[in-house]
Motif scaffolding. Structure first.
Motif, short mmCIF file in Angstrom:
data_model
loop_
_atom_site.label_atom_id
_atom_site.label_comp_id
_atom_site.label_asym_id
_atom_site.label_seq_id
_atom_site.Cartn_x
_atom_site.Cartn_y
_atom_site.Cartn_z
N GLY A 168 0.68 -1.20 0.17
CA GLY A 168 -0.02 0.07 0.06
C GLY A 168 0.82 1.33 -0.10
O GLY A 168 2.15 1.10 0.02
N ILE A 169 -0.02 2.32 0.00
CA ILE A 169 0.90 3.83 0.06
C ILE A 169 0.11 4.76 0.64
O ILE A 169 -1.31 4.81 0.64
CB ILE A 169 1.15 4.10 -1.61
CG1 ILE A 169 1.99 5.42 -1.67
CG2 ILE A 169 -0.36 4.23 -2.34
CD1 ILE A 169 2.30 5.79 -2.88
N ARG A 170 0.71 5.75 1.26
CA ARG A 170 0.07 6.91 1.88
C ARG A 170 0.52 8.06 1.20
O ARG A 170 1.73 8.42 1.03
CB ARG A 170 0.29 6.84 3.43
CG ARG A 170 -0.42 7.93 3.99
CD ARG A 170 -0.49 7.94 5.67
NE ARG A 170 1.00 8.17 5.92
CZ ARG A 170 1.91 7.67 6.53
NH1 ARG A 170 1.32 6.01 7.14
NH2 ARG A 170 3.10 7.86 6.95
N PHE A 171 -0.48 9.08 0.93
CA PHE A 171 0.13 10.25 -0.05
C PHE A 171 -1.23 11.32 0.16
O PHE A 171 -1.99 11.03 0.73
CB PHE A 171 0.21 9.91 -1.39
CG PHE A 171 -0.93 9.25 -2.13
CD1 PHE A 171 -1.69 10.14 -2.95
CD2 PHE A 171 -1.36 7.87 -1.92
CE1 PHE A 171 -2.73 9.47 -3.46
CE2 PHE A 171 -2.44 7.32 -2.59
CZ PHE A 171 -3.40 8.25 -3.51
N MET A 172 -0.87 12.63 -0.30
CA MET A 172 -1.78 13.59 -0.44
C MET A 172 -2.73 13.74 -1.78
O MET A 172 -2.27 13.37 -2.87
CB MET A 172 -1.21 14.83 -0.02
CG MET A 172 -0.62 15.17 1.28
SD MET A 172 -1.87 15.68 2.23
CE MET A 172 -2.37 17.09 1.52
N ILE A 173 -3.88 14.09 -1.38
CA ILE A 173 -4.75 13.97 -2.79
C ILE A 173 -5.77 15.22 -2.67
O ILE A 173 -6.13 15.58 -1.25
CB ILE A 173 -5.72 12.76 -3.01
CG1 ILE A 173 -6.37 12.68 -4.27
CG2 ILE A 173 -6.73 12.28 -1.99
CD1 ILE A 173 -6.99 11.47 -4.70
#
Length: 250
Positions: A168-173
């Protein structure tokens, strides 16, 4: 922890807080069948997402079929295998997609620069290794701005802080997304040559940061083995690089 036949667990629908009791009738690497008491759970249907809870561990699954007392599910993720996570900085763009794209496999493209860049330092005052590093960064940034787009309108993606693993990945949107939404995630790994990955995943958490947008955590689903192996290799290499730089500063 592995789920065991005969074990009593709890479950809830994604986005809901009420938990219901269930008994595991069978469980393998791909599917799980649970038994519930008639009338003691909400209406469930194929395609719905649920979270199974056992010994304080959460397992994400999707309903394949359901009748009055039994529910058959397939894993979206299990905690049987944990992948190494690293903090990184590279471009990521994402958009909501229909949940029927859950069966779409992730894809990967190796990209190459079309133009050869002179790696000779412009003068003797610049260290050759430093110049080579600057040229490499310039190549990567040019590819980032040129290659990573969203359809139908091309969108330049700025690098951002991310936390990534093979799961998985965590990021800004910028756009609002909620737990349970499905996203198409495009990322450009800053390797040589650069690797562009298109993956699909389910939003497992979304935190609003006001006008800045949302911090989202996405769990990859239906990940192609070749793409997963590339992500594993990438995160391991990044960790080695981080450790090496830390030792140089000591």
């Amino acid at each position: 922890m592995s789920l065991r036949t005969g074990e009593t667990i709890k479950f809830r629908s994604v986005g809901e807080r009420t938990e219901y009791a269930a008994k595991i009738l069978s469980a393998d690497e791909d599917t799980i069948v649970i038994e519930t008491k008639p009338g003691a759970r909400p209406e469930l249907s194929a395609g719905q997402y649920v979270i199974l809870i056992a010994a304080e561990t959460n397992y994400n699954a999707q309903i394949m079929s359901a009748d009055a007392s039994q529910v058959r599910l397939r894993w979206l993720r299990t905690d049987k295998q944990e992948y190494f996570r690293v903090d990184d900085f590279f471009p990521v763009v994402a958009r909501k997609v229909e949940k029927n794209l859950l069966d779409t496999k992730a894809s990967m493209t190796v990209t190459f620069s079309k133009e050869a860049i002179d790696r000779s330092p412009p003068d003797e005052t610049i260290h050759p290794k430093l110049w080579d590093l600057l040229v490499s960064l310039d190549e990567k940034l040019n590819l980032i701005l040129d290659r990573l787009n969203l359809e139908p309108e091309p969108v330049e993606a700025e690098p951002q802080q991310v936390n990534i693993s093979a799961s998985g990945i965590r990021f800004m949107i910028k756009d609002k997304v909620e737990q349970g939404d499905m996203l198409e995630v495009k990322m450009l790994l800053p390797t040589t040559p650069m690797v562009s990955i298109v993956a699909y995943g389910q939003v497992v958490s979304s935190e609003c940061l006001g006008s800045a947008g949302y911090v989202v955590a996405v769990q990859f689903v239906n990940m192609d083995s070749e793409v997963r192996d590339r992500l594993i290799q990438y995160t391991l290499n990044r960790q080695r690089e981080i450790i090496r730089k830390q030792r140089q500063l000591e």
